[in-house]
Design an enzyme around this catalytic site. Sequence first.
Site, short mmCIF file in Angstrom:
data_model
loop_
_atom_site.label_atom_id
_atom_site.label_comp_id
_atom_site.label_asym_id
_atom_site.label_seq_id
_atom_site.Cartn_x
_atom_site.Cartn_y
_atom_site.Cartn_z
CE LYS A 83 97.37 80.43 55.82
NZ LYS A 83 96.73 81.22 56.87
CG ASP A 84 95.78 78.31 60.74
OD1 ASP A 84 96.27 79.44 60.50
OD2 ASP A 84 94.70 77.93 60.25
NE ARG A 131 103.28 85.08 56.04
CZ ARG A 131 102.80 85.18 54.80
NH1 ARG A 131 103.59 85.54 53.80
NH2 ARG A 131 101.52 84.94 54.55
NE ARG A 132 99.01 86.49 53.68
CZ ARG A 132 98.00 85.71 53.99
NH1 ARG A 132 97.01 86.18 54.75
NH2 ARG A 132 97.95 84.46 53.56
NE ARG A 149 91.30 87.28 62.74
CZ ARG A 149 90.93 86.90 63.95
NH1 ARG A 149 91.15 87.68 64.99
NH2 ARG A 149 90.33 85.73 64.13
NE ARG A 155 90.64 86.30 55.63
CZ ARG A 155 91.72 85.52 55.67
NH1 ARG A 155 92.93 86.07 55.64
NH2 ARG A 155 91.59 84.21 55.73
CB CYS A 242 100.23 85.49 65.09
SG CYS A 242 99.54 84.14 64.13
#
Length: 312
Positions: A83-84, A131-132, A149, A155, A242
């Site tokens: 996903k990165d 997105r989230r 972040r 996190r 992003c």
Amino acid sequence: MAGGTVTIGTRGSQLALWQANWVKNAISGHHPEITVELAIIKTRGDKILDVPLAKVGGKGLFVKEIEEALLDGRIDLAVHSMKDMPADIPHGLCIGAIPEREEPRDVLITRSGRPLDQLKKGSRVGTSSLRRSAQLLHARPDLTIVPLRGNLDTRLKKLASESLDAIVLAAAGIRRLGLADRITQTLDESIMLPAVGQGALCIETREKDPRIASVVAALDDLPTRRVVMGERAFLNRLEGGCQVPIAGHGHIDEKGYTLTGLVCDVDGSHQIKQALTGPEAGSEKVGLELAEALLAEGAGEILERLNADAKQ
């Protein structure tokens, strides 16, 4: 195959090292004659922790320095979270293998133990993913989104230290680090469609390196590759990064390959979402066709507006 050494390039976070060591052990299992070493490379994304990704350049922040080391021969292959990976891969590099995918969905971790629909109005939910946050606000416009972040461990600590009520993370990372007991709720795709490639690893190699190609060949899982490459074709056509809330997740069943894609306004107010099914072997064509369908429904206007806002 003759012995020798293979050097894997990776970021230095706990999760990145878990992923790189998984690949190291998999290679050693297939090729015990090879010595496998890790080279930790700090990326720009690891250094900039106080600014949302969308403000500092998006996905390439986590792979660029590693790709440079791969291109100049300091490492033999790189391990990334799929996903990165930006939609475009530098000339001379390729996706050498995609191992079997872990759980692709997102999870909610709350301090109260309450699921999403039971969080109090105004609850503070931490995420720096557009997105989230867009999908959270679409489902619960009364929530307060707080930028978050840092690596996974950071996190999780900020859930308490920054007075957050909940955070949203990828299930794959939580499961890989043995923290599944922390999960309050695995978010259904109807609420939170995953990021393209989420839960999959990317083993990146040089295009013209037959030795390394043969080393990683056994790690490639064809069904996962087809699913993920369809998702990436969808992302590539939308030129997504992003800066814009784009989601896409495919799966294979008896009907073939089905891909669900989404483009959403940042505030969650306008969401364009469709699914398309086609032949399993034609997953990339399905991805392109689904992107065109979303563009025809108005996704292009959303993307143009959001990209223009990001440049200001």
